[in-house]
Design a protein around this motif. Structure first.
Motif, PDB file in Angstrom:
ATOM      1  N   ALA A   1     -50.648  -1.513 -27.177  1.00  0.00           N
ATOM      2  CA  ALA A   1     -50.908  -0.958 -28.737  1.00  0.00           C
ATOM      3  C   ALA A   1     -49.957  -1.262 -29.547  1.00  0.00           C
ATOM      4  CB  ALA A   1     -51.454   0.546 -28.476  1.00  0.00           C
ATOM      5  N   ALA A   2     -48.622  -1.090 -29.170  1.00  0.00           N
ATOM      6  CA  ALA A   2     -47.299  -1.340 -29.834  1.00  0.00           C
ATOM      7  C   ALA A   2     -47.046  -2.760 -30.669  1.00  0.00           C
ATOM      8  CB  ALA A   2     -46.185  -0.394 -29.316  1.00  0.00           C
ATOM      9  N   LEU A   3     -47.666  -3.610 -30.066  1.00  0.00           N
ATOM     10  CA  LEU A   3     -47.506  -5.028 -30.375  1.00  0.00           C
ATOM     11  C   LEU A   3     -48.444  -5.407 -31.932  1.00  0.00           C
ATOM     12  CD1 LEU A   3     -47.897  -6.847 -26.928  1.00  0.00           C
ATOM     13  CD2 LEU A   3     -45.820  -6.344 -28.238  1.00  0.00           C
ATOM     14  N   ARG A   4     -47.595  -5.851 -32.516  1.00  0.00           N
ATOM     15  CA  ARG A   4     -48.155  -6.298 -33.879  1.00  0.00           C
ATOM     16  C   ARG A   4     -49.607  -7.042 -33.655  1.00  0.00           C
ATOM     17  NH1 ARG A   4     -43.706  -7.615 -37.456  1.00  0.00           N
ATOM     18  NH2 ARG A   4     -43.334  -9.252 -35.852  1.00  0.00           N
ATOM     19  N   CYS A   5     -49.431  -7.959 -33.056  1.00  0.00           N
ATOM     20  CA  CYS A   5     -50.659  -8.966 -32.739  1.00  0.00           C
ATOM     21  C   CYS A   5     -51.938  -8.336 -32.115  1.00  0.00           C
ATOM     22  CB  CYS A   5     -50.479 -10.092 -31.930  1.00  0.00           C
ATOM     23  SG  CYS A   5     -49.895  -9.697 -30.421  1.00  0.00           S
ATOM     24  N   VAL A   6     -51.747  -6.938 -31.461  1.00  0.00           N
ATOM     25  CA  VAL A   6     -53.036  -6.362 -30.845  1.00  0.00           C
ATOM     26  C   VAL A   6     -53.535  -5.292 -32.105  1.00  0.00           C
ATOM     27  CG1 VAL A   6     -53.691  -4.917 -28.934  1.00  0.00           C
ATOM     28  CG2 VAL A   6     -51.964  -6.641 -28.834  1.00  0.00           C
ATOM     29  N   ASP A   7     -54.827  -5.376 -32.279  1.00  0.00           N
ATOM     30  CA  ASP A   7     -55.531  -4.275 -33.123  1.00  0.00           C
ATOM     31  C   ASP A   7     -56.127  -3.207 -32.506  1.00  0.00           C
ATOM     32  OD1 ASP A   7     -55.257  -5.821 -35.881  1.00  0.00           O
ATOM     33  OD2 ASP A   7     -56.024  -7.607 -34.472  1.00  0.00           O
ATOM     34  N   ALA A   8     -56.522  -3.591 -30.964  1.00  0.00           N
ATOM     35  CA  ALA A   8     -56.925  -2.203 -30.228  1.00  0.00           C
ATOM     36  C   ALA A   8     -56.906  -2.420 -28.855  1.00  0.00           C
ATOM     37  CB  ALA A   8     -58.595  -2.341 -30.728  1.00  0.00           C
ATOM     38  N   VAL A   9     -56.663  -1.356 -28.268  1.00  0.00           N
ATOM     39  CA  VAL A   9     -56.774  -1.713 -26.618  1.00  0.00           C
ATOM     40  C   VAL A   9     -57.647  -0.722 -26.142  1.00  0.00           C
ATOM     41  CG1 VAL A   9     -55.111  -1.122 -24.660  1.00  0.00           C
ATOM     42  CG2 VAL A   9     -54.229  -2.151 -26.722  1.00  0.00           C
ATOM     43  N   PHE A  10     -58.377  -1.126 -25.097  1.00  0.00           N
ATOM     44  CA  PHE A  10     -59.274  -0.355 -24.424  1.00  0.00           C
ATOM     45  C   PHE A  10     -59.134  -0.318 -22.848  1.00  0.00           C
ATOM     46  CE2 PHE A  10     -61.475  -1.209 -28.366  1.00  0.00           C
ATOM     47  CZ  PHE A  10     -61.719   0.149 -28.702  1.00  0.00           C
ATOM     48  N   MET A  11     -59.020   0.768 -21.967  1.00  0.00           N
ATOM     49  CA  MET A  11     -59.181   0.734 -20.821  1.00  0.00           C
ATOM     50  C   MET A  11     -60.413   0.471 -20.182  1.00  0.00           C
ATOM     51  SD  MET A  11     -57.259   3.292 -18.086  1.00  0.00           S
ATOM     52  CE  MET A  11     -56.320   3.647 -19.521  1.00  0.00           C
ATOM     53  N   PHE A  12     -60.387  -0.201 -18.895  1.00  0.00           N
ATOM     54  CA  PHE A  12     -61.901  -0.354 -17.920  1.00  0.00           C
ATOM     55  C   PHE A  12     -61.608  -0.057 -16.637  1.00  0.00           C
ATOM     56  CE2 PHE A  12     -60.193  -4.683 -18.197  1.00  0.00           C
ATOM     57  CZ  PHE A  12     -60.439  -5.267 -17.256  1.00  0.00           C
ATOM     58  N   ASP A  13     -62.375   0.403 -16.043  1.00  0.00           N
ATOM     59  CA  ASP A  13     -62.193   0.662 -14.609  1.00  0.00           C
ATOM     60  C   ASP A  13     -62.911  -0.415 -13.665  1.00  0.00           C
ATOM     61  OD1 ASP A  13     -60.959   2.522 -12.532  1.00  0.00           O
ATOM     62  OD2 ASP A  13     -63.111   3.224 -12.256  1.00  0.00           O
ATOM     63  N   GLU A  14     -63.947  -1.158 -14.008  1.00  0.00           N
ATOM     64  CA  GLU A  14     -64.475  -2.213 -13.129  1.00  0.00           C
ATOM     65  C   GLU A  14     -63.604  -3.277 -13.040  1.00  0.00           C
ATOM     66  OE1 GLU A  14     -66.639   0.146 -15.821  1.00  0.00           O
ATOM     67  OE2 GLU A  14     -65.574  -1.333 -16.455  1.00  0.00           O
ATOM     68  N   GLY A  15     -63.978  -4.095 -11.984  1.00  0.00           N
ATOM     69  CA  GLY A  15     -63.288  -5.319 -11.570  1.00  0.00           C
ATOM     70  C   GLY A  15     -62.953  -6.255 -12.711  1.00  0.00           C
ATOM     71  N   LEU A  16     -64.091  -6.410 -13.269  1.00  0.00           N
ATOM     72  CA  LEU A  16     -64.438  -7.421 -14.488  1.00  0.00           C
ATOM     73  C   LEU A  16     -64.884  -6.535 -15.876  1.00  0.00           C
ATOM     74  CD1 LEU A  16     -66.298 -10.144 -13.114  1.00  0.00           C
ATOM     75  CD2 LEU A  16     -63.983 -10.067 -13.439  1.00  0.00           C
ATOM     76  N   PRO A  17     -64.377  -6.945 -17.041  1.00  0.00           N
ATOM     77  CA  PRO A  17     -64.635  -6.183 -18.304  1.00  0.00           C
ATOM     78  C   PRO A  17     -65.880  -6.276 -18.804  1.00  0.00           C
ATOM     79  CG  PRO A  17     -63.117  -7.983 -18.750  1.00  0.00           C
ATOM     80  CD  PRO A  17     -63.527  -7.825 -17.457  1.00  0.00           C
ATOM     81  N   LEU A  18     -67.143  -6.299 -17.947  1.00  0.00           N
ATOM     82  CA  LEU A  18     -68.508  -6.933 -18.449  1.00  0.00           C
ATOM     83  C   LEU A  18     -68.938  -5.936 -19.402  1.00  0.00           C
ATOM     84  CD1 LEU A  18     -69.926  -8.572 -15.298  1.00  0.00           C
ATOM     85  CD2 LEU A  18     -68.453  -9.439 -17.114  1.00  0.00           C
TER      86      LEU A  18
ATOM     87  N   ALA B   1     -56.885   2.155 -10.687  1.00  0.00           N
ATOM     88  CA  ALA B   1     -57.714   1.902  -9.681  1.00  0.00           C
ATOM     89  C   ALA B   1     -58.262   0.331  -9.528  1.00  0.00           C
ATOM     90  CB  ALA B   1     -58.737   3.111  -9.725  1.00  0.00           C
ATOM     91  N   SER B   2     -58.743  -0.286 -10.838  1.00  0.00           N
ATOM     92  CA  SER B   2     -59.084  -1.357 -10.940  1.00  0.00           C
ATOM     93  C   SER B   2     -58.184  -2.239 -10.406  1.00  0.00           C
ATOM     94  CB  SER B   2     -59.497  -1.505 -12.273  1.00  0.00           C
ATOM     95  OG  SER B   2     -60.026  -3.039 -12.552  1.00  0.00           O
ATOM     96  N   ALA B   3     -57.192  -2.544 -11.004  1.00  0.00           N
ATOM     97  CA  ALA B   3     -55.837  -3.110 -10.630  1.00  0.00           C
ATOM     98  C   ALA B   3     -55.462  -3.228  -9.198  1.00  0.00           C
ATOM     99  CB  ALA B   3     -54.410  -2.838 -11.506  1.00  0.00           C
ATOM    100  N   ARG B   4     -55.603  -2.076  -8.410  1.00  0.00           N
ATOM    101  CA  ARG B   4     -55.182  -1.750  -6.999  1.00  0.00           C
ATOM    102  C   ARG B   4     -56.666  -2.562  -6.476  1.00  0.00           C
ATOM    103  NH1 ARG B   4     -52.692   2.878  -8.521  1.00  0.00           N
ATOM    104  NH2 ARG B   4     -54.722   4.415  -8.442  1.00  0.00           N
ATOM    105  N   ARG B   5     -57.951  -2.288  -6.961  1.00  0.00           N
ATOM    106  CA  ARG B   5     -58.685  -3.139  -6.054  1.00  0.00           C
ATOM    107  C   ARG B   5     -58.961  -4.573  -6.514  1.00  0.00           C
ATOM    108  NH1 ARG B   5     -61.757   1.379  -8.654  1.00  0.00           N
ATOM    109  NH2 ARG B   5     -62.349  -0.450 -10.299  1.00  0.00           N
ATOM    110  N   ASN B   6     -58.352  -4.930  -7.383  1.00  0.00           N
ATOM    111  CA  ASN B   6     -58.213  -6.436  -7.614  1.00  0.00           C
ATOM    112  C   ASN B   6     -56.947  -7.313  -6.995  1.00  0.00           C
ATOM    113  OD1 ASN B   6     -60.391  -6.636  -9.337  1.00  0.00           O
ATOM    114  ND2 ASN B   6     -59.294  -6.807 -11.096  1.00  0.00           N
ATOM    115  N   GLY B   7     -56.365  -6.315  -6.005  1.00  0.00           N
ATOM    116  CA  GLY B   7     -55.246  -7.079  -5.141  1.00  0.00           C
ATOM    117  C   GLY B   7     -53.869  -7.333  -5.905  1.00  0.00           C
ATOM    118  N   LYS B   8     -53.618  -6.595  -6.572  1.00  0.00           N
ATOM    119  CA  LYS B   8     -52.222  -7.110  -7.182  1.00  0.00           C
ATOM    120  C   LYS B   8     -51.048  -6.878  -6.303  1.00  0.00           C
ATOM    121  CE  LYS B   8     -53.176  -8.642 -11.258  1.00  0.00           C
ATOM    122  NZ  LYS B   8     -52.606  -9.877 -11.675  1.00  0.00           N
ATOM    123  N   GLY B   9     -51.406  -6.201  -5.125  1.00  0.00           N
ATOM    124  CA  GLY B   9     -50.215  -6.113  -4.354  1.00  0.00           C
ATOM    125  C   GLY B   9     -49.729  -4.717  -3.995  1.00  0.00           C
TER     126      GLY B   9
END
Length: 161
Positions: A79-96, A55-63
């Protein structure tokens, strides 16, 4: 307080500092994304990635029709990438809100953003964090990939219509 929030807070507190944070849609993961994530990880001891919900991606006008991959699948891939330690999803336009929870030492964005225009940079600075802009790798973007795919199959698409 929800158990998800408590689990997230515990997970963040267990990550080694300095902690680096970046965010985005990451719809069609490509070498440019991977370059930025690897460069971001080099800046600290842990990398947390915030992923825009569908929903956030659609609101940000990705096309139209974007994102192509669901938010859950995009999180799994990152999350499967070795360089990434944690992944969190957010629903806002900005991850404030997520930034306030994670409180990274370093916030990273690609150079398609201007430091002075990033509200997130101002938030991170309130606790002494800094923002780093990483140059794009080879001018790659998901939008360019979509255009190339559509261009390469334009004849087939017009015949199908």
């Amino acid at each position: 307080m929800s158990s998800d929030f408590e689990a997230s807070t515990h997970r963040i507190e267990s990550l080694a500092r300095p902690l680096v944070f970046t965010n985005g849609v990451f719809d069609l993961l490509h070498a440019g994304h991977v370059h930025c994530l690897h460069e971001a990880r080099k800046l600290g001891n842990s990398l947390v990635v915030g992923v825009n919900s569908d929903a956030s991606a659609r609101r940000n006008g990705k096309g139209p029709g974007r994102p192509f991959n669901t938010d859950q699948n995009r999180c799994r891939v990152l999350a499967a990438l070795r360089c990434v330690d944690a992944v969190f999803m957010f629903d806002e336009g900005l991850p404030l809100d997520l930034l306030l929870q994670v409180r990274p030492d370093i916030y990273v964005k690609g150079n398609d953003y201007q430091l002075t225009a990033l509200v997130e940079a101002k938030v991170v600075a309130t606790w002494g964090g800094r923002t780093v802009i990483i140059p794009r790798h080879g001018g790659l973007s998901s939008s360019l990939l979509v255009s190339r795919i559509l261009g390469a199959h334009a004849n087939k698409l017009s015949l199908a219509l």
